[in-house]
Motif scaffolding. Structure first.
Motif, PDB file in Angstrom:
ATOM      1  N   ASN A 348      33.603  34.322  23.652  1.00  0.00           N
ATOM      2  CA  ASN A 348      33.238  33.081  23.302  1.00  0.00           C
ATOM      3  C   ASN A 348      32.630  33.258  21.858  1.00  0.00           C
ATOM      4  O   ASN A 348      31.727  34.200  21.862  1.00  0.00           O
ATOM      5  N   VAL A 349      32.446  32.433  21.197  1.00  0.00           N
ATOM      6  CA  VAL A 349      31.830  32.417  19.917  1.00  0.00           C
ATOM      7  C   VAL A 349      31.489  30.952  19.244  1.00  0.00           C
ATOM      8  O   VAL A 349      32.213  30.210  19.522  1.00  0.00           O
ATOM      9  N   TYR A 350      30.375  30.948  18.763  1.00  0.00           N
ATOM     10  CA  TYR A 350      29.719  29.652  18.021  1.00  0.00           C
ATOM     11  C   TYR A 350      30.491  29.770  16.402  1.00  0.00           C
ATOM     12  O   TYR A 350      30.186  30.734  15.986  1.00  0.00           O
ATOM     13  N   PRO A 351      30.904  28.668  15.987  1.00  0.00           N
ATOM     14  CA  PRO A 351      31.318  28.949  14.533  1.00  0.00           C
ATOM     15  C   PRO A 351      30.059  29.060  13.553  1.00  0.00           C
ATOM     16  O   PRO A 351      30.356  29.604  12.551  1.00  0.00           O
ATOM     17  N   SER A 352      28.987  28.481  14.153  1.00  0.00           N
ATOM     18  CA  SER A 352      27.806  28.685  13.194  1.00  0.00           C
ATOM     19  C   SER A 352      27.343  30.302  13.147  1.00  0.00           C
ATOM     20  O   SER A 352      26.993  30.878  12.189  1.00  0.00           O
ATOM     21  N   ALA A 353      28.005  31.240  14.358  1.00  0.00           N
ATOM     22  CA  ALA A 353      27.383  32.478  14.233  1.00  0.00           C
ATOM     23  C   ALA A 353      28.548  33.134  13.356  1.00  0.00           C
ATOM     24  O   ALA A 353      28.075  34.291  12.872  1.00  0.00           O
ATOM     25  N   ILE A 354      29.601  32.669  13.039  1.00  0.00           N
ATOM     26  CA  ILE A 354      30.618  33.260  12.411  1.00  0.00           C
ATOM     27  C   ILE A 354      30.234  32.925  10.825  1.00  0.00           C
ATOM     28  O   ILE A 354      30.405  33.768  10.099  1.00  0.00           O
ATOM     29  N   ARG A 355      29.677  31.854  10.838  1.00  0.00           N
ATOM     30  CA  ARG A 355      29.241  31.720   9.294  1.00  0.00           C
ATOM     31  C   ARG A 355      28.109  32.311   8.768  1.00  0.00           C
ATOM     32  O   ARG A 355      27.975  32.826   7.699  1.00  0.00           O
TER      33      ARG A 355
END
Length: 444
Positions: A348-355
């Motif tokens: 699982n991953v948040y887009p904000s974490a990728i950013r």
């Protein structure tokens, strides 16, 4: 203690004592809600009140789906749907959610609700840096949404001079910034950086020459990311960035960052009760530094369209529980939304974490504007690397940035255990709105 406190009797009250007072207010709220048929049915089996915080766990959640379902069919007598509590004759204003994540939901306000909103939103703006003598450029163009008229009311309540420049073309907004000598800018994180660039293009002078000292940015996660924050400071030549957050479903401004810059204080007490829960189990998460959970809200005093244990889907991380500004509420950062959660294979991953990881590795080449491309609106799972479009800084060639982008993709793999395919784009290719900007979009 700071001299900027707007609501000192509440803001400096010990957090535990404030919670006790709010729990005592749950019983009269439940009694009032049971006066409406739809609420009476929803609350069947719920307790009469909450003597202790864990008693709240026996009270059902309210979700966005509940609110939309209640408004599936409305009448002139109940324009806000079956969960409307106040009589329609007592309504004085109707606001709307932005509809970013689906069909807009409408909310009503009585005269009392309007008074409390102004007071509480004013408190948030005072916390964020608005006070008598400041000239505040407000960039939202839609008056009916939470960030429109309610924000304008709050800016005036905090003592600022409102310059509502939103709703015009960008050239006219840029001229408005210059002519009003605005020293505080209210915008989303993504639009604040975009607008600085457009100001320079339209005025033939850098945005740093306009005299903005404070940028209040909200509407989307990201202002707490160091590289995004520094980019905003550099773009405007500002000395302060204040993160800001709320929900139209509950209160348009409930969290605001003080001058210490270490996360957002809760500024909506005593009218709104906030809980922090484990989104998987529903159990309470303690307000301790480093703790992460979903924010759940109850509007204790709202007359027209209250919500009870509303699941925001916003994932908060507690930063501090003791702030030098004198406010006693914990400070938090919003780290993402469960609605935005993606799955790469089993992770699982948040887009904000990728950013955040990408900017940490390649901020020298990127503006900070980026988005993840999805095949369908309901796509959550990715078996191939997640397509990530990123905006290059003006004048940056793709070849020059490629090494940094490759390193960014590797850092995402190492830190988040997911793979991304980074696609560099020239400035202007990724659209930026003056209101909320989603970190995902559907191709085509």
């Amino acid at each position: 203690m700071t001299t900027a406190l707007f609501h000192p009797d509440v803001d400096t009250r010990p957090w535990g004592r404030l919670r006790e007072q709010q729990l005592a207010d749950v019983a009269p709220l439940l009694a009032r809600l049971r006066g409406a048929d739809a609420w009476r049915e929803k609350l069947a089996g719920a307790p009469a009140g909450a003597a202790h915080e864990n008693d709240l766990l026996e009270i059902p959640f309210t979700t966005k789906a509940d609110l939309r379902g209640a408004q599936a069919e409305t009448t002139a007598e109940q324009p806000l749907g079956t969960l409307q509590v106040a009589d329609t004759v007592d309504l004085r204003q109707i606001t709307s959610s932005s509809g970013t994540t689906g069909t807009p939901v409408f909310f009503g306000l009585t005269e009392y609700d309007l008074e409390r909103w102004r007071r509480l939103i004013g408190n948030a703006y005072r916390t964020a840096g608005v006070h008598p003598g400041t000239r505040v450029a407000h960039t939202t163009g839609m008056a009916i949404v939470a960030g429109g008229l309610p924000y304008a009311d709050g800016i005036r309540e905090a003592g600022g001079a409102l310059a509502w420049i939103g709703g015009q073309t960008v050239p006219r907004m840029a001229v408005g910034m210059q002519r009003t000598h605005a020293d505080v800018l209210v915008a989303t994180a993504s639009f604040s950086a975009h607008f600085a660039k457009r100001c320079e293009e339209e005025l033939n002078m850098p945005a740093t020459a306009l005299g903005v000292h404070t940028v209040i940015a909200g509407g989307e996660p990201g202002v707490g990311v160091p590289h995004i924050r520094q980019g905003i400071l550099d773009a405007w030549g500002a000395t302060r960035v204040s993160e800001f957050m709320g929900l139209g479903d509950v209160l348009p401004a409930m969290w605001a960052e003080c001058e210490q810059g270490d996360g957002m204080h809760f500024t909506a007490s005593p009218d709104v009760l906030v809980e922090l829960i484990d989104p998987a189990t529903g159990a309470h998460v303690p307000w301790e530094p480093g703790a992460t959970g979903e924010a759940v809200y109850t509007t204790l005093t709202r007359e027209a369209s209250p919500v009870l244990r509303f699941r925001s889907r916003d994932q908060m991380q507690v930063q501090t529980v003791d702030c030098a500004c004198g406010r006693t509420s914990p400070t938090v950062r919003c780290v993402g939304r469960t609605d935005d959660m993606l799955i790469f294979k089993a992770m699982n991953v948040y887009p904000s974490a990728i950013r955040e990881v990408v900017l940490a590795a390649a901020s020298a080449h990127l503006t900070g504007t980026m988005r993840i491309r999805k095949d369908t609106a309901d796509q959550v799972r990715f078996d191939d690397p997640i397509p990530l479009e990123v905006e290059l800084r003006s004048g940056t060639a793709r070849d020059a940035a490629q090494r940094a982008l490759d390193e960014a993709a590797e850092q995402v793999r190492q830190q988040l255990r997911v793979r991304v395919s980074i696609e560099p784009q020239q400035p202007g290719v990724i659209p930026v709105s003056d209101y909320k900007n989603a970190l995902t979009y559907v191709a085509g």
